[in-house]
Write a protein that holds these residues in place. Structure first.
Motif, PDB file in Angstrom:
ATOM      1  N   TYR A 236       0.836  -1.201   0.000  1.00 36.26           N
ATOM      2  CA  TYR A 236       0.000   0.000   0.000  1.00 36.26           C
ATOM      3  C   TYR A 236       0.869   1.248   0.000  1.00 36.26           C
ATOM      4  N   GLY A 237       0.271   2.372  -0.379  1.00 43.35           N
ATOM      5  CA  GLY A 237       0.998   3.623  -0.470  1.00 43.35           C
ATOM      6  C   GLY A 237       1.257   4.257   0.886  1.00 43.35           C
ATOM      7  N   VAL A 238       2.421   4.931   1.016  1.00 47.41           N
ATOM      8  CA  VAL A 238       2.821   5.575   2.269  1.00 47.41           C
ATOM      9  C   VAL A 238       3.592   6.843   1.959  1.00 47.41           C
ATOM     10  N   ARG A 239       4.014   7.543   3.011  1.00 43.23           N
ATOM     11  CA  ARG A 239       4.893   8.699   2.846  1.00 43.23           C
ATOM     12  C   ARG A 239       5.906   8.681   3.980  1.00 43.23           C
ATOM     13  N   TYR A 240       7.164   8.378   3.643  1.00 45.30           N
ATOM     14  CA  TYR A 240       8.265   8.322   4.598  1.00 45.30           C
ATOM     15  C   TYR A 240       9.356   9.311   4.180  1.00 45.30           C
ATOM     16  N   VAL A 241      10.224   9.668   5.140  1.00 48.06           N
ATOM     17  CA  VAL A 241      11.430  10.403   4.787  1.00 48.06           C
ATOM     18  C   VAL A 241      12.337   9.446   4.017  1.00 48.06           C
ATOM     19  N   PRO A 242      13.229   9.959   3.166  1.00 44.11           N
ATOM     20  CA  PRO A 242      14.053   9.077   2.318  1.00 44.11           C
ATOM     21  C   PRO A 242      15.200   8.412   3.089  1.00 44.11           C
ATOM     22  N   LEU A 243      15.551   7.218   2.630  1.00 48.60           N
ATOM     23  CA  LEU A 243      16.721   6.494   3.128  1.00 48.60           C
ATOM     24  C   LEU A 243      17.913   6.966   2.296  1.00 48.60           C
TER      25      LEU A 243
END
Length: 249
Positions: A236-243
């Motif tokens: 499913y879609g999410v919104r995280y800070v980038p690795l």
């Protein structure tokens, strides 16, 4: 349901997550009740929302941490090996513990989920929280030291915080071939890094957000079976800070 799951205490937050079926496993609920989010979130700890913790990092919303824990649960619980043939030739379960569970929490940030995972793996397990800069590594450890339970986990060596590039995974010194039963990634990767897949034990599972070529992020699970075969599944879609690399300056 996530927006209706906030509480006024740790117990009410967890109970609301349970009532809204964002936590569905009793063992996960019990682990969340044992870890007070107020030790890890800088403000409004019982809101079901992400919060900024500095250094371009956030602590995820509790419902996301719950989903990660439930997804990884079969690879977190202490392993019990099925027994041998009895004297009468009848197979029985001896209840012997197998090798201790080893969990890698990449982008451990505040240390909150690291602590929850440690509650689930049991006394013989190990959880390593990995961060890309020293201040975040130190933050996770300092937060865990706020409770007697957290201090005990650190002093017993059941939780360790490290600094490294999460895209390359992590090998504890002297344990290079040990691998990980479960890998949780708390920041959005640019790809399903093969080094992380390689470090999964067989069987093992990784829970990882990945950003696609259109800038959209999705949670993926990567399962490795007992024969080493790998299955990747987009959820499913999410919104995280980038690795990413450590911030400059």
């Amino acid at each position: 349901m996530a927006w209706r799951s906030s509480g006024t205490s740790n117990a009410s937050l967890v109970e609301n997550l349970w009532r809204n079926k964002l936590i569905t496993q009793p063992l996960v609920k019990a682990a969340f009740l044992r870890v007070d989010r107020a030790h890890y979130a800088p403000s409004s700890p019982y809101h079901d929302s992400p919060q900024y913790i500095g250094h371009d990092a956030t602590i995820s919303a509790p419902h996301m941490h719950a989903n990660a824990a439930e997804s990884l649960l079969p690879f977190l619980l202490p392993k019990v090996e099925e027994g041998h043939q009895s004297a009468e030739g009848v197979a029985s379960v001896q209840g012997r513990k197998g090798r201790g569970r080893r969990i890698l929490d990449i982008g451990s940030g505040s240390g909150y989920l690291t602590h929850v995972l440690a509650e689930l793996v049991g006394e013989d397990g190990l959880v390593v929280g990995l961060e890309h800069i020293l201040p975040l590594r130190d933050l996770g450890e300092a937060n865990m030291r706020k409770s007697a339970e957290g201090r005990a986990l650190l002093e017993q060596g059941r939780v360790r915080f490290r600094v490294g590039d999460g895209r390359k995974g992590w090998c504890e010194p002297g344990e290079e071939e040990a691998g990980w039963d479960a890998i949780h990634v708390g920041a959005a990767a640019a790809e399903l890094h093969e080094e992380l897949v390689r470090q999964l034990r067989a069987p093992g599972r990784m829970f990882i957000p990945v950003e696609d070529s259109h800038g959209e992020q999705f949670i993926w699970t990567v399962d490795k079976d007992a024969q080493g075969e790998v299955v990747k599944k987009r959820l499913y879609g999410v919104r995280y800070v980038p690795l990413t690399d450590a911030p400059k300056g």
